[in-house]
Design a protein around this motif. Sequence first.
Motif, PDB file in Angstrom:
ATOM      1  N   PHE A  38       3.825   1.322   5.525  1.00 62.74           N
ATOM      2  CA  PHE A  38       2.729   0.485   5.669  1.00 62.74           C
ATOM      3  C   PHE A  38       2.832  -0.046   7.021  1.00 62.74           C
ATOM      4  O   PHE A  38       1.824   0.055   7.881  1.00 62.74           O
ATOM      5  N   VAL A 275      -5.550   0.116   7.371  1.00 65.78           N
ATOM      6  CA  VAL A 275      -5.008  -1.340   7.176  1.00 65.78           C
ATOM      7  C   VAL A 275      -5.992  -2.333   6.847  1.00 65.78           C
ATOM      8  O   VAL A 275      -5.886  -3.044   5.911  1.00 65.78           O
ATOM      9  N   VAL A 278      -6.093  -2.189   3.028  1.00 69.01           N
ATOM     10  CA  VAL A 278      -4.898  -2.809   2.366  1.00 69.01           C
ATOM     11  C   VAL A 278      -4.767  -4.070   2.562  1.00 69.01           C
ATOM     12  O   VAL A 278      -4.193  -4.861   1.755  1.00 69.01           O
TER      13      VAL A 278
ATOM     14  N   LEU B 141      -1.606   0.507  -4.178  1.00 69.37           N
ATOM     15  CA  LEU B 141      -2.259   1.375  -3.274  1.00 69.37           C
ATOM     16  C   LEU B 141      -3.026   2.366  -3.713  1.00 69.37           C
ATOM     17  O   LEU B 141      -2.611   3.037  -4.697  1.00 69.37           O
ATOM     18  N   PHE B 149      -0.193   7.334   4.794  1.00 72.06           N
ATOM     19  CA  PHE B 149       1.061   7.033   4.899  1.00 72.06           C
ATOM     20  C   PHE B 149       1.881   8.550   5.340  1.00 72.06           C
ATOM     21  O   PHE B 149       2.633   8.621   6.179  1.00 72.06           O
TER      22      PHE B 149
END
Lengths: 303, 325
Positions: A38, A275, A278, B141, B149
Amino acid sequence: MEEKQKPSKNRLTSVSLGTEVIFHIIIAAFSLACIIPFIFVVIISFTSEDAIKANGYSFFPEAWSVKAYTTVFDLGKTLWMALGTSVFITVLGTILAMVVTLLYSYALFRRDFKYRNVFTFICFFTMIFGGGLAPTYIVCKNILGMHNNYWALFIPMLLNPFNVIIMRTFFQSSVPEALIESASIDGSGEYRTLVQIVIPVSLPGIATVSLLNMLAIWNEWFLAQLYIDDVEHVPLQYLLVKMQKTAEYMARNSGKPGAVTASMPTESLRMALCVIIVIPIAFAYPFFQRYIIAGLTVGAVKG
Amino acid sequence: MATHVAASSGGKSTGMASTDLKKNLILCSMTLPGLIWLILIRYLPMFGIIVSFKDFKLPSPRATNIISDIFSREWVGLDNFGQLFSSPTTWQFMKNTIVYNAIFIVLGLVLAVAFAILISELTTKFLAKTYQTLMFFPYFLSWVVVSYFVWAFLSPTAGLWRDGFVNSLGMSAWYNDAKPWPFILVIANLWKNTGYSCILYLAAITGIDTSQYEAARIDGANKWQQIWHITLPHLRTIIIILFIMNVGRIFNADFGLFYQVPRGGAGALTKATEVVDTYVYKMLKDTINIGVSTAVGFFQNIVGFVCIMVANTIVRKVDPDSAMF
């Protein structure tokens, strides 16, 4: 939690310091591995597009830039619509899911409900058998009309038997039956008992199930992929999927005549969107951790 | 239960019986929203299973009503299933589903239990809490986000591990070669889910009565003996239950993992990334043969049903309180 910590200190007297250092190293390595991707994506989203072109993604970029974020907000209508859709379906979906789940769980919780076993079976049978993806798709799209509208994005998620188990277990552990009996002797109707007596004493359980619903709807992309073809009802998660597909399509067709390279979403732009998705989860994370651990422990052991 | 209620209400006055009736009706009305939802979204599709015995590739544009459209189609018996089992790719994706799930179950269990025990032995409680917080994060997530990712590391143009690393392994590029994908998928799955199961086991460990450890220490048992003879036996029940429940779902793959992480699984990767759930989806939306898609889904549900029933029977033998039904 404090009570649990004290005794474990006692029994630790028998682990040598060296062993504990090794334990720390192993666990710390895994924990960092859980968060580093992340952080990496955050760094990429702040890397200048030229630096990416020259060196690829890096933890230590040559040049920083907020251009990805300004570009994301330049997406304008597309972005705000997706954000609006995500927020709208998450809020409305969670509220409706809670109403449905609370009512159903309360009826299953009442031991003196005559048809308790029937309704328990109707709900939990769906956990072990179903029509499958294709029939569900046809029913939702062709019969119930879930196509290019907001309903398609949260109606299929309104009732999760797993959440019913969690909710019912919370009722069982926090609402004494004597309380319900005395309420009914006092002439309180079932709905009033639920709203004025049961709900106030089971708030932690309600928080748990609400957060689980919220998380599930916010993270949902598959329903959009199934039922949404237009641009107005795309939630954030699916916008991210679509951008990736566009980029792949562009990459495959670049150089061919007719390829539109100008509108190709850049790498850092997609990372910035990632981003943005999240961030709300990260902010709600302390609540999630506190309540969901309680709920998952209950649900997993009883489920 | 039902007989008990009947007996108790039968013994009371008629006035009592009518309030009983009213109460049951009100409770029924509470189940109504959920009941309607279950009937429409869960039970109605079960009748759609007949599509798997029909020649039904896609809905006819001329039909006004999908139900009459389905009924007007020709019955083809088990042809859709025959088509499925005669294809060599079928065995590949079914094998993938079971093998991946088996690996996830075994490695997931070992890692999570090991981490839970290690964390429970740490004296610095602040750090132990921090580790838990970090570990649990990936669970929240979506696979879409996780696929980005993974992309950050493996992207052929900019990924951290592009060129050099890949070339040294003798591969063209991560997303064009099936060979590394079994490892990538296993790692991705463990990365996302280990923290969650670890926290479940940790909750069970913190529930163990500490006087047992003290007694063991007085008897001269060292830490490893304590773990072996006290901690693990206490975890036995939850381990067995979670293990068997997972085995019950061994024919159901995590769609997001297998669909998003390989980025749609371009042709070259399908050998390693195709599972039942992705095949069902592709048959429905890409190849568009609803009959075959339904047939595969139906087959999957039957296998899943049998597995869960068997698993549950075993759980009931091990620990009756934890059985699902």
